[in-house]
Motif scaffolding. Structure first.
Motif, PDB file in Angstrom:
ATOM      1  N   ASP A  75       0.849  -1.190   0.000  1.00  0.00           N
ATOM      2  CA  ASP A  75       0.000   0.000   0.000  1.00  0.00           C
ATOM      3  C   ASP A  75       0.889   1.247   0.000  1.00  0.00           C
ATOM      4  O   ASP A  75       1.366   1.673   1.048  1.00  0.00           O
ATOM      5  N   ARG A  77       0.228   4.402  -0.483  1.00  0.00           N
ATOM      6  CA  ARG A  77      -0.313   5.546   0.256  1.00  0.00           C
ATOM      7  C   ARG A  77      -0.018   5.387   1.749  1.00  0.00           C
ATOM      8  O   ARG A  77       0.464   6.313   2.396  1.00  0.00           O
ATOM      9  N   ALA A  78      -0.287   4.216   2.316  1.00  0.00           N
ATOM     10  CA  ALA A  78      -0.031   3.983   3.744  1.00  0.00           C
ATOM     11  C   ALA A  78       1.466   4.070   4.044  1.00  0.00           C
ATOM     12  O   ALA A  78       1.865   4.640   5.066  1.00  0.00           O
ATOM     13  N   HIS A  80       3.682   5.858   2.360  1.00  0.00           N
ATOM     14  CA  HIS A  80       4.034   7.278   2.246  1.00  0.00           C
ATOM     15  C   HIS A  80       3.680   8.010   3.547  1.00  0.00           C
ATOM     16  O   HIS A  80       4.485   8.758   4.094  1.00  0.00           O
ATOM     17  N   ASP A  81       2.473   7.750   4.043  1.00  0.00           N
ATOM     18  CA  ASP A  81       2.033   8.394   5.287  1.00  0.00           C
ATOM     19  C   ASP A  81       2.906   7.976   6.472  1.00  0.00           C
ATOM     20  O   ASP A  81       3.265   8.804   7.309  1.00  0.00           O
ATOM     21  N   ALA A  82       3.267   6.699   6.549  1.00  0.00           N
ATOM     22  CA  ALA A  82       4.088   6.204   7.656  1.00  0.00           C
ATOM     23  C   ALA A  82       5.507   6.789   7.611  1.00  0.00           C
ATOM     24  O   ALA A  82       6.057   7.184   8.642  1.00  0.00           O
ATOM     25  N   ARG A  84       6.372   9.628   6.185  1.00  0.00           N
ATOM     26  CA  ARG A  84       6.238  11.053   6.519  1.00  0.00           C
ATOM     27  C   ARG A  84       6.104  11.230   8.039  1.00  0.00           C
ATOM     28  O   ARG A  84       6.767  12.062   8.635  1.00  0.00           O
ATOM     29  N   SER A  85       5.258  10.425   8.686  1.00  0.00           N
ATOM     30  CA  SER A  85       5.033  10.584  10.131  1.00  0.00           C
ATOM     31  C   SER A  85       6.251  10.201  10.961  1.00  0.00           C
ATOM     32  O   SER A  85       6.370  10.609  12.109  1.00  0.00           O
ATOM     33  N   SER A  86       7.187   9.445  10.361  1.00  0.00           N
ATOM     34  CA  SER A  86       8.408   9.082  11.081  1.00  0.00           C
ATOM     35  C   SER A  86       9.401  10.240  11.157  1.00  0.00           C
ATOM     36  O   SER A  86      10.403  10.156  11.854  1.00  0.00           O
ATOM     37  N   ASP A  93       6.217  15.048  -2.447  1.00  0.00           N
ATOM     38  CA  ASP A  93       5.143  15.465  -1.548  1.00  0.00           C
ATOM     39  C   ASP A  93       3.955  14.515  -1.594  1.00  0.00           C
ATOM     40  O   ASP A  93       3.211  14.397  -0.629  1.00  0.00           O
ATOM     41  N   ASP A  94       3.781  13.841  -2.720  1.00  0.00           N
ATOM     42  CA  ASP A  94       2.687  12.903  -2.868  1.00  0.00           C
ATOM     43  C   ASP A  94       3.191  11.726  -3.699  1.00  0.00           C
ATOM     44  O   ASP A  94       4.332  11.725  -4.176  1.00  0.00           O
ATOM     45  N   GLU A 119       4.307   0.385  -5.230  1.00  0.00           N
ATOM     46  CA  GLU A 119       3.207  -0.485  -4.827  1.00  0.00           C
ATOM     47  C   GLU A 119       3.310  -1.787  -5.603  1.00  0.00           C
ATOM     48  O   GLU A 119       3.383  -1.789  -6.836  1.00  0.00           O
TER      49      GLU A 119
END
Length: 122
Positions: A75, A77-78, A80-82, A84-86, A93-94, A119
């Motif tokens: 995934d 998207r997930a 990328h978000d993980a 970034r949050s680290s 950026d996306d 992916e």
């Protein structure tokens, strides 16, 4: 979710893609998997040992295509978000989405080594 599902490919920085292609295929016995121009001036040359799931991308050191280790993720998207949050700095950026290519993004590990998540739903 298992973030990293497998190693897809590793970039090898080269001075001359044609000379590198000849060496990896004729001397080392790798097979040519891909030799395409992704966009003007961005040639992607991919070789691999016969039967290997992991390939080598022979890229110029100054390539616009990231010289990196490419990892599969179920995934993007997930992931990328993980990432970034680290607190890790992302190079995108996306997600990057191109026709016929899986969603992807790039970043670096703490030592500056390039990494790309693609992916991979195989």
């Amino acid at each position: 979710m298992t973030m990293t599902t497998k190693v897809l490919s590793v970039s090898v920085p080269v001075a001359d893609q044609d000379a590198a292609l000849k060496f990896y295929t004729e001397v080392l016995g790798c097979e040519l998997r891909t030799d395409i121009e992704i966009w003007p001036g961005a040639r992607l040359v991919e070789v691999a040992p016969p039967g290997s799931e992991v390939s080598l991308l022979l890229l110029p050191r100054d390539s616009e295509i990231p010289v990196a280790t490419r990892l599969g993720t179920s995934d993007a998207r997930a992931a990328h978000d993980a990432i970034r949050s680290s607190g890790t700095t992302l190079h995108n950026d996306d997600l990057i989405r191109m026709e016929g290519v899986p969603a992807m993004f790039s970043f670096a590990d703490p030592d500056g080594n390039g990494l790309v998540y693609l992916e991979d739903n195989s």
